[in-house]
Design an enzyme around this catalytic site. Sequence first.
Site, PDB file in Angstrom:
ATOM      1  N   GLY A 297      44.387  31.138  23.524  1.00  0.00           N
ATOM      2  CA  GLY A 297      43.591  30.805  24.561  1.00  0.00           C
ATOM      3  C   GLY A 297      42.560  29.959  24.075  1.00  0.00           C
ATOM      4  O   GLY A 297      42.584  29.436  22.817  1.00  0.00           O
ATOM      5  N   GLY A 298      41.592  29.920  24.877  1.00  0.00           N
ATOM      6  CA  GLY A 298      40.693  28.662  24.571  1.00  0.00           C
ATOM      7  C   GLY A 298      39.798  29.196  23.138  1.00  0.00           C
ATOM      8  O   GLY A 298      39.606  28.479  22.249  1.00  0.00           O
ATOM      9  N   ALA A 299      39.536  30.549  23.079  1.00  0.00           N
ATOM     10  CA  ALA A 299      38.728  31.112  22.036  1.00  0.00           C
ATOM     11  C   ALA A 299      39.547  31.038  20.798  1.00  0.00           C
ATOM     12  O   ALA A 299      39.006  30.337  19.545  1.00  0.00           O
ATOM     13  CB  ALA A 299      38.221  32.444  22.314  1.00  0.00           C
TER      14      ALA A 299
ATOM     15  N   GLY B  43      45.834  35.442  19.302  1.00  0.00           N
ATOM     16  CA  GLY B  43      45.705  34.824  20.830  1.00  0.00           C
ATOM     17  C   GLY B  43      45.571  33.293  20.713  1.00  0.00           C
ATOM     18  O   GLY B  43      44.839  32.898  19.780  1.00  0.00           O
TER      19      GLY B  43
ATOM     20  N   ARG C 209      28.975  39.061  34.412  1.00  0.00           N
ATOM     21  CA  ARG C 209      28.834  37.688  33.912  1.00  0.00           C
ATOM     22  C   ARG C 209      28.591  36.602  35.004  1.00  0.00           C
ATOM     23  O   ARG C 209      28.929  36.860  36.175  1.00  0.00           O
ATOM     24  CB  ARG C 209      30.493  37.359  33.204  1.00  0.00           C
ATOM     25  CG  ARG C 209      30.391  35.868  32.988  1.00  0.00           C
ATOM     26  CD  ARG C 209      32.118  35.904  32.352  1.00  0.00           C
ATOM     27  NE  ARG C 209      32.848  36.048  33.349  1.00  0.00           N
ATOM     28  CZ  ARG C 209      33.288  34.962  34.038  1.00  0.00           C
ATOM     29  NH1 ARG C 209      32.767  34.011  34.223  1.00  0.00           N
ATOM     30  NH2 ARG C 209      34.299  35.313  35.004  1.00  0.00           N
TER      31      ARG C 209
ATOM     32  N   PHE D  25      26.734  26.559  40.821  1.00  0.00           N
ATOM     33  CA  PHE D  25      27.643  27.907  40.679  1.00  0.00           C
ATOM     34  C   PHE D  25      26.700  28.986  40.903  1.00  0.00           C
ATOM     35  O   PHE D  25      25.503  29.134  40.766  1.00  0.00           O
ATOM     36  CB  PHE D  25      28.096  27.864  39.455  1.00  0.00           C
ATOM     37  CG  PHE D  25      29.732  27.946  39.483  1.00  0.00           C
ATOM     38  CD1 PHE D  25      30.689  27.322  40.251  1.00  0.00           C
ATOM     39  CD2 PHE D  25      30.391  29.196  38.797  1.00  0.00           C
ATOM     40  CE1 PHE D  25      31.787  27.197  40.068  1.00  0.00           C
ATOM     41  CE2 PHE D  25      31.674  29.206  38.729  1.00  0.00           C
ATOM     42  CZ  PHE D  25      32.428  28.150  39.366  1.00  0.00           C
TER      43      PHE D  25
ATOM     44  N   ASP E 214      45.498  43.564  24.634  1.00  0.00           N
ATOM     45  CA  ASP E 214      45.944  43.834  23.659  1.00  0.00           C
ATOM     46  C   ASP E 214      45.219  44.008  22.105  1.00  0.00           C
ATOM     47  O   ASP E 214      45.283  44.881  21.421  1.00  0.00           O
ATOM     48  CB  ASP E 214      47.388  42.978  23.206  1.00  0.00           C
ATOM     49  CG  ASP E 214      48.197  42.907  24.417  1.00  0.00           C
ATOM     50  OD1 ASP E 214      48.345  43.916  25.075  1.00  0.00           O
ATOM     51  OD2 ASP E 214      49.021  41.662  24.511  1.00  0.00           O
TER      52      ASP E 214
ATOM     53  N   HIS F 284      35.789  39.926  41.399  1.00  0.00           N
ATOM     54  CA  HIS F 284      35.372  38.777  41.901  1.00  0.00           C
ATOM     55  C   HIS F 284      35.712  38.765  43.571  1.00  0.00           C
ATOM     56  O   HIS F 284      36.268  39.479  43.851  1.00  0.00           O
ATOM     57  CB  HIS F 284      36.275  37.596  41.481  1.00  0.00           C
ATOM     58  CG  HIS F 284      36.231  36.296  41.963  1.00  0.00           C
ATOM     59  ND1 HIS F 284      35.942  35.506  43.085  1.00  0.00           N
ATOM     60  CD2 HIS F 284      35.666  35.073  41.027  1.00  0.00           C
ATOM     61  CE1 HIS F 284      35.685  34.338  42.962  1.00  0.00           C
ATOM     62  NE2 HIS F 284      35.254  33.935  41.801  1.00  0.00           N
TER      63      HIS F 284
ATOM     64  N   GLN G 229      33.898  43.044  36.154  1.00  0.00           N
ATOM     65  CA  GLN G 229      33.616  42.443  37.222  1.00  0.00           C
ATOM     66  C   GLN G 229      34.748  42.212  38.216  1.00  0.00           C
ATOM     67  O   GLN G 229      35.717  41.672  38.003  1.00  0.00           O
ATOM     68  CB  GLN G 229      33.313  40.737  36.837  1.00  0.00           C
ATOM     69  CG  GLN G 229      32.849  40.059  37.821  1.00  0.00           C
ATOM     70  CD  GLN G 229      32.011  38.645  37.420  1.00  0.00           C
ATOM     71  OE1 GLN G 229      32.970  37.984  37.055  1.00  0.00           O
ATOM     72  NE2 GLN G 229      30.745  38.746  37.203  1.00  0.00           N
TER      73      GLN G 229
ATOM     74  N   LEU H 194      43.056  34.731  42.381  1.00  0.00           N
ATOM     75  CA  LEU H 194      41.745  34.087  42.780  1.00  0.00           C
ATOM     76  C   LEU H 194      41.380  32.835  43.352  1.00  0.00           C
ATOM     77  O   LEU H 194      42.002  32.083  43.207  1.00  0.00           O
ATOM     78  CB  LEU H 194      41.075  34.101  41.316  1.00  0.00           C
ATOM     79  CG  LEU H 194      39.506  33.977  41.283  1.00  0.00           C
ATOM     80  CD1 LEU H 194      39.137  35.152  41.649  1.00  0.00           C
ATOM     81  CD2 LEU H 194      39.183  33.448  40.084  1.00  0.00           C
TER      82      LEU H 194
ATOM     83  N   GLU I  22      35.022  30.333  42.860  1.00  0.00           N
ATOM     84  CA  GLU I  22      33.705  30.213  43.290  1.00  0.00           C
ATOM     85  C   GLU I  22      33.324  28.799  43.755  1.00  0.00           C
ATOM     86  O   GLU I  22      32.566  28.633  44.517  1.00  0.00           O
ATOM     87  CB  GLU I  22      32.895  30.800  42.159  1.00  0.00           C
ATOM     88  CG  GLU I  22      31.535  31.171  42.651  1.00  0.00           C
ATOM     89  CD  GLU I  22      30.796  31.742  41.504  1.00  0.00           C
ATOM     90  OE1 GLU I  22      31.346  33.033  41.061  1.00  0.00           O
ATOM     91  OE2 GLU I  22      29.506  31.633  41.205  1.00  0.00           O
TER      92      GLU I  22
ATOM     93  N   HIS J   5      38.756  40.969  38.087  1.00  0.00           N
ATOM     94  CA  HIS J   5      38.641  39.524  37.539  1.00  0.00           C
ATOM     95  C   HIS J   5      38.216  39.333  36.166  1.00  0.00           C
ATOM     96  O   HIS J   5      39.013  38.675  35.278  1.00  0.00           O
ATOM     97  CB  HIS J   5      37.571  38.800  38.458  1.00  0.00           C
ATOM     98  CG  HIS J   5      37.585  37.386  38.045  1.00  0.00           C
ATOM     99  ND1 HIS J   5      38.679  36.548  37.963  1.00  0.00           N
ATOM    100  CD2 HIS J   5      36.412  36.547  37.718  1.00  0.00           C
ATOM    101  CE1 HIS J   5      38.538  35.097  37.620  1.00  0.00           C
ATOM    102  NE2 HIS J   5      37.064  35.218  37.404  1.00  0.00           N
TER     103      HIS J   5
ATOM    104  N   ARG K 170      28.214  37.373  41.211  1.00  0.00           N
ATOM    105  CA  ARG K 170      29.339  37.923  41.702  1.00  0.00           C
ATOM    106  C   ARG K 170      29.468  39.329  42.008  1.00  0.00           C
ATOM    107  O   ARG K 170      29.936  39.816  43.093  1.00  0.00           O
ATOM    108  CB  ARG K 170      30.482  37.754  40.546  1.00  0.00           C
ATOM    109  CG  ARG K 170      30.735  36.292  40.506  1.00  0.00           C
ATOM    110  CD  ARG K 170      31.842  36.242  39.552  1.00  0.00           C
ATOM    111  NE  ARG K 170      32.169  34.553  39.516  1.00  0.00           N
ATOM    112  CZ  ARG K 170      33.127  34.138  38.434  1.00  0.00           C
ATOM    113  NH1 ARG K 170      33.441  34.769  37.692  1.00  0.00           N
ATOM    114  NH2 ARG K 170      33.059  33.121  38.662  1.00  0.00           N
TER     115      ARG K 170
ATOM    116  N   LEU L  68      33.968  30.444  30.438  1.00  0.00           N
ATOM    117  CA  LEU L  68      34.646  29.384  29.557  1.00  0.00           C
ATOM    118  C   LEU L  68      33.812  28.882  28.599  1.00  0.00           C
ATOM    119  O   LEU L  68      34.232  28.697  27.404  1.00  0.00           O
ATOM    120  CB  LEU L  68      35.142  27.971  30.437  1.00  0.00           C
ATOM    121  CG  LEU L  68      36.447  28.106  31.444  1.00  0.00           C
ATOM    122  CD1 LEU L  68      36.391  26.881  32.222  1.00  0.00           C
ATOM    123  CD2 LEU L  68      37.551  28.171  30.648  1.00  0.00           C
TER     124      LEU L  68
END
Lengths: 567, 344
Positions: free
Chosen positions: A12-14, A10, A381, A118, A213, A234, A232, A244, A247, A346, A278, A387
């Site tokens: 992405g960010g992580a 993966g 969450r 938020f 996956d 949204h 969750q 989406l 928020e 979401h 949410r 993020l």
Amino acid sequence: MKPFDIVIVGGGGAGLYAAMEAMKTNPALNIAVLSKVYPNRSHTSAAQGGANAALGNKAKDDTVEMHIFDTIKGSDYLADQDAVDVLCSEAPKIIRELENMGTPWSRMEDNTIAQRPFGGAGRPRCCYCSDKTGHTILQTLYEQCLKKGVIFFNEYFALNLSVSGSRSNGLIAMNMKSGKVEAFPAKTVIFATGGYAKMYWNRSSNAAGNTGDGQAIAYRAGIPLKDMEFVQFHPTGLRKSGLLVTEGARGEGGYLLNKDGERFMSRYAPEKMELGPRDLVSRSLETEILQGRGFDSPAGKYLHLDLTHLGADLIKSRLPQIREMSMNFEGIDPIEEPIPVRPTAHYSMGGIDTDNQTRTVMGGVYAAGECGCVSVHGANRLGGNSLLDILVFGRIAGHTAAEEAGKFSPGTISEAELAEQFEEIRGGMHTSGRYERYGELREELGQTLALNVGIFRESSLLQKGIADIAELKERFKKVRISDASDVFNTNLMQVLELKNMLDLAETVAAGASVRQESRGSHTRIDFPVRDDANWHKHTLATLVNGKVTLGEKPVTMGRYELQERTY
Amino acid sequence: MTVPTDQHKEGKKDVTFRVFRFNPQVDSKPYFDDYTIPVERGVTVLRSLNYIKEHIDGSVSFRAFCQAGICGSCGMRVNGLSQLACTTQVWDVLAKSREPGIIKVEPLRNLPLIKDLIVDMDPLVDKMKHYSNWVDSTMPEAQMGKKEFLISEEEFLRYDKATDCILCASCVSECSILRANREYVSPAVLLKSYRMNVDSRDAIHEQRLAELVKDHGVWDCTHCYRCQESCVKSIPIMDAIHGIREDAIESRGMKDTSGSKHAEAFMSDIEKKGKLIEATLPIRTNGVVWTLQNLLPMAMKMIMKRRTPPPPPLVKSAKGIKIFRKMFREMTEHVKQDHKSHKK
């Protein structure tokens, strides 16, 4: 082949943060990042709103402590309090770290990082870059990984872990460009493949590839999944596509209106109004619709998100992406007209069960971000915490794997195992006689989940959902892959993704069915209240002899006692 | 067969999607397949392709991920123009279609073809690496996370728009220089380079600029503006390219590269005559030796065909040159002032 020290699945960010941190921890390590897309395409890019951190730039009296409390309360007390402590304490540091590396955060008048209110947060602590926060964070991380010379295997589709006994030998993946099944022997593997909410298909805000996956691979390898029933919804997905509307649109002052023009949130969260958490806002929208106060359309019932009173300037400067999306996918300019919205699946709170250092029960296997479940989000969450989660725990995963890689000596992944995998995944190419179309199965899966395992759940609905999923799994055996080529077979990939979603859907429905209470995103009409005496605990779903088997795990408490959750 | 939509019931149109096909395993050259489906208003090109893949021909291959215009995966040419399939409305394309009822879908240009609508993005990533498309922070790694850089709104606005880029490669596909020379840096990479160069946190402006002014770099752009016109995020890419050039001239001096000398020659001609003195332009840009080596045969041909530009003494000043010179000086002054306030 010499094993990799770390294979990260993966980008992405992580995954990217893990790669960066692992290289920082020990530059001598041999690290690879596998991604089924180019890393900059990852779904982190779609996160619009921002990341929470008690920087105190906007509200001087904000504290890490308050962030911790908001998160625990938001989770409906299902989050592990020691894990939340890590998440929130690391937050200011990690946001500044990104800033120091070049993330273009929006700015306050005093030139510090801008913050905005938020949902579910007691102070405005969400750091943002207009409404493209995830995109800019992902760009920054990808750029920094390129700078550091991280080795990427782009467009590799992860298939399975190679396991001997209780030990991982590494990963088996398909090279999309060649169609070959390749071995990635590895001392450690970090799963960072994102969430599984796309199983709700058209009623989901997620990218087409958010098919869980990593979770499905871990599950098939015997690693338990935690709290899978918590998905969750949204509150504000676009009516037609499920895409989406952040928020942030409500954070900037948008109203939710029913067909009578009433700001109906006054009934459900009189103090926080549109900025309630949410799960609560989603249920409120669904209730308005169920009670006949929604607008009608052939696409289904919906409500209004009204931004018109905010004015053209604010919409253009702070919410440009929202405006663009509304125009592209609904044909509506939010400066002139309200946006038609309804709740959309979401985010998946559940995921691979890990400890606070992102370790799973299998030595050398880690999971981070939406793919893992520490758990910091519990039953629900908060906006702006996802993020943050991928950054904080992505970094911890990279660090931990780098420190621990030396402990593991993986076995080999044999040619025979690869050949077997190759034959297995391409079985659908040989389907003869009556066959099934994967596209239809995928849509039916989404429909039954939205209907029976959706926002409002109930015993008979859930039984129906479980039966439907079982039937879909049966029909999946007759699915046909009509593209016979080796090169970039997206047909094959989508079938494999569907298989992952079907496996995980079973765990979601099973968890939802066994949890006889209402908590956070999980609402049972037949058990409408939170039942702390019996259900203040995590569920674990493990694959035993081909069947989902449920277990449980206690919640780690700390400073905060159980309280009723009101806003 | 109808791509399911919901709201607008005012009609359907039979649309033929003429899809570029190429499977390197079996095809010696590309061909087109036609798929005709009824499409209602409000349906995007991507949804139509998804429908074709799911219901008619599973082998049609293309990339798609977020389906919401933010990941940049589904860049392709729709009726010749590079764009994102997921944000392109079928009916809008039809309205401008030269052949009624037909939409031609092809892969992006200027990147190696893999299969059908899928091209290889690696060359773009390689260029991002070559031109250091990252902030190399002035802050040492060990210090990071402790305190924020203070960045003014003004500075933020300088790179805000550029950070919208999702690397969909539409600009790469449309770029006229890349068609002639695939080694050219490419618009997306220039945009990213600019974004890094105007970031005060970055420590390697000079190094990046030094790379950008070399062959295949920033001076190769011919201002065709196709990158900017095709940008799916409406980013003023040409502003970035001009920004890098101005920066290069300012910090590296006029004499540094043929590109900057070419620009200088233009400026001086325009100031003096109000038009170009073409005969000596190559010499002033690339020097006498280069011009003799490279342009002599062409010069001979031009003489034979009596197509030579007039020698410098014969180039007359344009009409109204006095007024123009005044305007020119005012403009130059204005730009200087602008630069000064920028630096602050």
